[in-house]
Write an enzyme that holds these catalytic residues in place. Structure first.
Site, short mmCIF file in Angstrom:
data_model
loop_
_atom_site.label_atom_id
_atom_site.label_comp_id
_atom_site.label_asym_id
_atom_site.label_seq_id
_atom_site.Cartn_x
_atom_site.Cartn_y
_atom_site.Cartn_z
N ILE A 99 0.87 -1.67 -0.21
CA ILE A 99 0.18 -0.59 0.00
C ILE A 99 0.87 1.37 -0.12
CG2 ILE A 99 -1.52 1.52 1.02
CD1 ILE A 99 -3.02 -1.49 2.24
N TYR A 100 0.91 1.95 -0.61
CA TYR A 100 2.27 2.88 -1.00
C TYR A 100 0.94 4.23 -1.59
CZ TYR A 100 6.60 -0.08 -1.05
OH TYR A 100 7.40 -0.71 -0.86
N GLY A 111 -4.74 6.50 1.21
CA GLY A 111 -4.54 4.16 2.52
C GLY A 111 -5.49 3.72 3.34
N ASN A 138 10.02 1.74 9.53
CA ASN A 138 8.85 2.40 8.76
C ASN A 138 7.88 2.88 9.73
OD1 ASN A 138 6.57 3.47 7.30
ND2 ASN A 138 7.23 2.85 6.05
N TYR A 145 -0.84 -0.07 10.93
CA TYR A 145 -1.54 -1.30 11.16
C TYR A 145 -1.92 -1.36 12.26
CZ TYR A 145 -0.15 -1.62 5.71
OH TYR A 145 -0.14 -1.73 4.73
N LYS A 147 -2.96 0.19 14.41
CA LYS A 147 -4.60 1.09 15.14
C LYS A 147 -5.62 0.17 14.06
CE LYS A 147 -6.69 5.95 13.77
NZ LYS A 147 -6.48 6.97 13.45
#
Length: 179
Positions: A99-100, A111, A138, A145, A147
């Site tokens: 997911i970029y 996102g 990162n 994620y 969250k």
């Protein structure tokens, strides 16, 4: 509140050049500061080559989706099933490989919208869980994620040029959602 002008659409082989462009741009924006120029160039040439992306776009066990607003590409999603997964932990699971999102659109629900697309696919396919790897350097992605309910369950090596990097593996059990 959903962004009504944001569109999520599935990509196909005719989108190869657009996928190559956004893939390279978002990868550089996300990882250039923590890596050498040589390793970045090598990965961008190999990981986003026409041949590799064309094969991935034609693989029935991989899907790409673009996030667009008023025709402008903002980000993309890649999910894998079965043998297309980078590691086959469970053939019934769904891997979010990428997911970029373009840097200027991060934090603006792009996102999250792509993640929601992946979740919908997993539910439709009755996948017991979604998993992914996040570079240990990162923290923004790891927070995102966590969250969403993902938990750490392992690690693997991601090869970037001549650098072996540690990815934290995270998963979200969705079996109860599918029942």
């Amino acid at each position: 509140m959903p962004n009504l002008s944001l569109q999520i659409r599935q990509a196909n082989v005719t989108d190869l050049a657009a996928l190559q462009d956004i893939g390279r741009q978002t990868f550089v924006e996300t990882y250039a500061d923590g890596n050498t120029l040589e390793n970045m160039v090598k990965y961008l040439e190999e990981g986003f080559s026409e041949e590799k992306l064309n094969a991935e776009l034609q693989n029935d066990n991989s899907l790409f989706y673009f996030a667009e607003k008023y025709g402008q590409m903002l980000g993309y999603l890649k999910v894998n099933f079965a043998e297309a997964q980078s590691e086959i932990l469970d053939p019934a699971s769904l891997e979010i490989e990428r997911i970029y999102v373009l840097q200027e659109y991060q934090g603006k629900q792009v996102g999250f919208s792509l993640y929601q697309q992946a979740l919908a696919i997993a539910i439709e396919r009755k996948s017991p869980y979604i998993w992914l790897g996040v570079w240990e350097k990162n923290p923004h992605a790891m927070r995102f994620y966590r969250k969403q309910g993902f938990v750490e369950f392992g690690e693997h090596i991601f090869q970037l040029g001549d650098d072996e990097q540690r990815d934290v593996l995270m998963r979200l059990d969705i079996l109860s959602t599918n029942e």
